[in-house]
Design an enzyme around this catalytic site. Structure first.
Site, PDB file in Angstrom:
ATOM      1  N   PRO A 294     -51.341 -41.425   0.151  1.00 36.15           N
ATOM      2  CA  PRO A 294     -50.146 -42.247   0.470  1.00 36.15           C
ATOM      3  C   PRO A 294     -49.971 -42.871   1.445  1.00 36.15           C
ATOM      4  O   PRO A 294     -50.543 -42.503   2.527  1.00 36.15           O
ATOM      5  CB  PRO A 294     -49.208 -40.962   0.262  1.00 36.15           C
ATOM      6  CG  PRO A 294     -49.779 -39.638   0.673  1.00 36.15           C
ATOM      7  CD  PRO A 294     -51.118 -39.988   0.409  1.00 36.15           C
ATOM      8  N   GLY A 295     -49.416 -44.158   1.233  1.00 32.72           N
ATOM      9  CA  GLY A 295     -49.201 -44.824   2.707  1.00 32.72           C
ATOM     10  C   GLY A 295     -47.561 -44.891   2.766  1.00 32.72           C
ATOM     11  O   GLY A 295     -47.052 -44.275   3.593  1.00 32.72           O
ATOM     12  N   ARG A 296     -47.135 -46.128   2.134  1.00 37.90           N
ATOM     13  CA  ARG A 296     -45.758 -46.285   2.024  1.00 37.90           C
ATOM     14  C   ARG A 296     -44.881 -45.208   1.704  1.00 37.90           C
ATOM     15  O   ARG A 296     -43.918 -44.889   2.356  1.00 37.90           O
ATOM     16  CB  ARG A 296     -45.726 -47.304   0.770  1.00 37.90           C
ATOM     17  CG  ARG A 296     -44.519 -47.954   0.574  1.00 37.90           C
ATOM     18  CD  ARG A 296     -44.091 -48.546  -0.745  1.00 37.90           C
ATOM     19  NE  ARG A 296     -45.227 -49.434  -0.898  1.00 37.90           N
ATOM     20  CZ  ARG A 296     -45.289 -50.478  -0.811  1.00 37.90           C
ATOM     21  NH1 ARG A 296     -44.175 -51.377  -0.099  1.00 37.90           N
ATOM     22  NH2 ARG A 296     -46.164 -51.515  -1.013  1.00 37.90           N
ATOM     23  N   ARG A 332     -42.798 -59.084   4.285  1.00 39.65           N
ATOM     24  CA  ARG A 332     -42.703 -58.416   2.696  1.00 39.65           C
ATOM     25  C   ARG A 332     -41.785 -59.427   1.952  1.00 39.65           C
ATOM     26  O   ARG A 332     -42.223 -59.756   1.013  1.00 39.65           O
ATOM     27  CB  ARG A 332     -42.228 -56.973   2.648  1.00 39.65           C
ATOM     28  CG  ARG A 332     -43.236 -56.053   3.296  1.00 39.65           C
ATOM     29  CD  ARG A 332     -43.094 -54.512   3.188  1.00 39.65           C
ATOM     30  NE  ARG A 332     -43.068 -54.319   1.490  1.00 39.65           N
ATOM     31  CZ  ARG A 332     -42.160 -54.451   0.895  1.00 39.65           C
ATOM     32  NH1 ARG A 332     -40.687 -54.380   1.308  1.00 39.65           N
ATOM     33  NH2 ARG A 332     -42.162 -53.984  -0.610  1.00 39.65           N
ATOM     34  N   TYR A 336     -43.769 -61.089  -0.845  1.00 40.39           N
ATOM     35  CA  TYR A 336     -43.428 -60.636  -2.413  1.00 40.39           C
ATOM     36  C   TYR A 336     -42.262 -60.749  -2.880  1.00 40.39           C
ATOM     37  O   TYR A 336     -41.955 -60.235  -3.866  1.00 40.39           O
ATOM     38  CB  TYR A 336     -43.861 -58.985  -2.296  1.00 40.39           C
ATOM     39  CG  TYR A 336     -45.050 -58.563  -1.662  1.00 40.39           C
ATOM     40  CD1 TYR A 336     -46.304 -58.733  -1.859  1.00 40.39           C
ATOM     41  CD2 TYR A 336     -44.816 -57.445  -0.538  1.00 40.39           C
ATOM     42  CE1 TYR A 336     -47.559 -58.214  -1.368  1.00 40.39           C
ATOM     43  CE2 TYR A 336     -45.800 -57.027   0.213  1.00 40.39           C
ATOM     44  CZ  TYR A 336     -47.070 -57.141  -0.041  1.00 40.39           C
ATOM     45  OH  TYR A 336     -48.167 -56.763   0.609  1.00 40.39           O
ATOM     46  N   CYS A 362     -40.162 -71.673  11.295  1.00 35.94           N
ATOM     47  CA  CYS A 362     -39.893 -72.886  10.627  1.00 35.94           C
ATOM     48  C   CYS A 362     -40.591 -72.918   9.376  1.00 35.94           C
ATOM     49  O   CYS A 362     -41.737 -73.413   9.002  1.00 35.94           O
ATOM     50  CB  CYS A 362     -40.527 -73.938  11.501  1.00 35.94           C
ATOM     51  SG  CYS A 362     -39.691 -74.025  13.056  1.00 35.94           S
ATOM     52  N   TYR A 390     -45.868 -51.369   6.058  1.00 34.69           N
ATOM     53  CA  TYR A 390     -46.142 -52.687   5.762  1.00 34.69           C
ATOM     54  C   TYR A 390     -45.283 -53.655   6.464  1.00 34.69           C
ATOM     55  O   TYR A 390     -44.805 -54.866   5.923  1.00 34.69           O
ATOM     56  CB  TYR A 390     -46.489 -53.207   4.165  1.00 34.69           C
ATOM     57  CG  TYR A 390     -47.337 -52.323   3.503  1.00 34.69           C
ATOM     58  CD1 TYR A 390     -48.666 -52.345   4.014  1.00 34.69           C
ATOM     59  CD2 TYR A 390     -46.829 -51.018   2.772  1.00 34.69           C
ATOM     60  CE1 TYR A 390     -49.791 -51.474   3.304  1.00 34.69           C
ATOM     61  CE2 TYR A 390     -47.861 -50.354   2.141  1.00 34.69           C
ATOM     62  CZ  TYR A 390     -49.260 -50.456   2.384  1.00 34.69           C
ATOM     63  OH  TYR A 390     -49.958 -49.418   1.804  1.00 34.69           O
TER      64      TYR A 390
HETATM   65  C1  LIG Z   1     -53.336 -49.444   0.486  1.00 34.60           C
HETATM   66  C2  LIG Z   1     -53.989 -48.235  -0.200  1.00 34.60           C
HETATM   67  C3  LIG Z   1     -53.427 -46.770  -0.222  1.00 34.60           C
HETATM   68  C4  LIG Z   1     -52.027 -46.642   0.170  1.00 34.60           C
HETATM   69  O1  LIG Z   1     -51.091 -47.262  -0.797  1.00 34.60           O
HETATM   70  P1  LIG Z   1     -49.552 -46.965  -0.506  1.00 34.60           P
HETATM   71  O2  LIG Z   1     -48.990 -47.703  -1.479  1.00 34.60           O
HETATM   72  O3  LIG Z   1     -49.037 -47.438   0.666  1.00 34.60           O
HETATM   73  O4  LIG Z   1     -49.471 -45.668  -1.041  1.00 34.60           O
HETATM   74  C5  LIG Z   1     -54.220 -46.014  -0.554  1.00 34.60           C
HETATM   75  N1  LIG Z   1     -55.477 -45.968  -1.071  1.00 34.60           N
HETATM   76  C6  LIG Z   1     -56.092 -47.133  -0.816  1.00 34.60           C
HETATM   77  C7  LIG Z   1     -57.695 -47.427  -1.098  1.00 34.60           C
HETATM   78  C8  LIG Z   1     -55.433 -48.447  -0.272  1.00 34.60           C
HETATM   79  O5  LIG Z   1     -55.964 -49.563  -0.136  1.00 34.60           O
END
Ligand SMILES: *Cc1c(COP(=O)(O)O)cnc(C)c1O
Length: 438
Positions: A294-296, A332, A336, A362, A390
């Site tokens: 997980p990231g987000r 973002r 998006y 601008c 992000y």
């Molecule tokens: C970006 C990414 C993640 C994390 O994605 P999230 O949407 O931020 O959870 C995990 N694995 C890989 C390989 C990624 O490129």
């Protein structure tokens, strides 16, 4: 003029940020105080929100008896600030890396190389060497050409290369096309029907150790079903590989779980993990070491961007609220058309109007929010919510704008975890051409 559907978008539940008597706080500190002390635009993170998000995930990785069923490798591209990754390392997270730069960050905080997996569709030779020398747990390979290159470089160095293949399972993650990665038409991963062939090829290479299998189908995914579809397809591959004598030790399910920015309702993390981990067990694969990346969903709702209103500019078609944060600070919305909740840092008893909140850059794409009802005046502060992931990492110096400072709040304490850039730093490494005598 005020569309009811827009008005109805609720604020996300934020662990570290609360409104008290009309003023927004980061943990125990008013955001207004932080803006006064450190200036704007300003990224503010709540350490406790991050810790809580991690712990919820980590608990979901344990079974009813407290046995670990999965591990978390934080995808640091979401927010790679050293304080953020150090905090997660101390909680027991490993990391998912997508560049040599991120590998260097992980090593700089003393992350255990065996807790690192290295992904990315275009790894350079120098990045692969860096990863091999560091001794990462796995290089997640995205093409046959990359596999051959890794084998060659490992031979040069005189080491073995632990690899997983990143499978493109061809499932629709039902998310924004720019953040969908597991469809046949995406550049990511090895096409599903070529995976077995590529593993067979890998098994014959002198320097390659097959350690795992990987897939990551996209980002901001708000239902579990695409994960289940991808999981089933990957488990089929693992079973077939086993029949051929190719053993897989770990199963990396990637990241991508969505968060609530506005009206999204992503699955609860415990439910999500249980659904996937139970499926793995039901199908007889409990022996696999499972990884989530997980990231987000760890950092997204643990950060806000504080910005000051420079001007209110009423118009016939639109009212503009022009703030000091732009698309270069938070990309973002421009990239998006992403939605972020936006709130006045201190409530005020003035006449509300509907505004587009726009930056000073601008570009017409330079907006942070559209058609928002706000009771504000020039000089007031706004907080753009859910900006922890992000956000800063995508910031640029477009228009020669210095990147904002980043602050982490822990209870009553605020720490500068990245200083605001100075304008002179922005062109300190540039040169004019030598004078020519023509
Ligand atoms: C970006 C990414 C993640 C994390 O994605 P999230 O949407 O931020 O959870 C995990 N694995 C890989 C390989 C990624 O490129």
């Amino acid at each position: 003029m005020i569309s009811p559907s827009k008005e109805a978008i609720p604020l996300p539940a934020l662990a570290g940020f609360t409104k008290r008597h009309g003023s927004w706080f980061a943990e125990e500190i008013p955001l207004a105080d932080l803006a006064k002390q450190f200036g704007t635009p300003l990224y503010v993170y709540s350490k406790n929100a991050l810790v809580q998000a991690f712990q919820a995930y980590d608990r979901a990785c344990l079974d009813a008896n407290g046995q670990r069923r999965a591990r978390i490798h934080y995808a640091m591209k979401a927010n790679s600030n050293l304080a953020v990754i150090d905090c997660l390392k101390n909680l027991g997270a490993g990391f998912d890396l997508v560049s040599g730069g991120e590998l260097a960050r992980a090593l700089s905080i003393g992350a255990d190389p065996s807790s690192l997996v290295f992904a990315g569709v275009g790894k350079s030779s120098s990045e692969i060497r860096q990863a091999l020398k560091a001794g990462v747990k796995s290089i997640n390979v995205e093409s046959t050409a990359e596999l051959q290159k890794i084998n060659r470089l490992a031979a040069e160095i005189g080491c073995r290369a632990p690899i997983s293949l990143r499978v493109n399972p061809d499932v629709d993650a039902q998310t924004h096309p720019y953040i969908s990665t597991g469809l046949r038409g995406n550049k990511f991963g090895i096409a599903y029907h070529e995976v077995l062939k590529t593993y067979r090829e890998a098994a014959l290479l002198s320097q390659i150790d097959i350690v795992g299998i990987d897939c990551h189908i996209g980002s901001q995914i708000t239902t579990t079903s695409p994960y289940l579809d991808a999981l089933d397809k990957v488990l089929d591959l693992i079973a077939q590989l086993k029949r051929e004598g190719i053993l897989i030790h770990h199963l990396d399910l990637g990241g991508g779980l969505g968060i609530t920015y506005g009206s999204e309702t992503p699955p609860d993390i415990t439910e999500f993990a249980n659904t996937l981990l139970n499926r793995i067990a039901e199908r007889g694969f409990s022996h696999l070491e499972v990884i989530f990346e997980p990231g987000r969903s760890l950092i997204g709702n643990a950060g806000v961007l504080v910005t000051q209103i420079e001007y209110l500019k009423p118009g016939a078609e639109k009212n503009f609220c022009i703030v000091d944060a732009g698309m270069n600070d938070l990309m973002r919305p421009a990239l998006y058309e992403a939605y972020h909740g936006i709130v006045p840092v201190q409530e005020k008893n003035v006449k509300p109007s509907v505004y587009d909140i726009v930056g000073p850059v601008c570009e017409s794409g330079d907006w942070l929010g559209k058609d928002r009802l706000l009771a504000v005046e020039e000089g007031d502060l706004l907080a753009v919510l859910s900006a922890g992931a992000y956000g800063f990492v995508m910031a640029s110096n477009y228009n020669t704008r210095p990147k904002p400072a980043e602050i982490m709040v822990d209870g009553k304490n605020a720490y500068v975890i990245r200083q605001r850039e100075k304008i002179t730093d922005l062109f300190a490494t540039e040169n004019t051409l030598p004078e020519r005598n023509t």
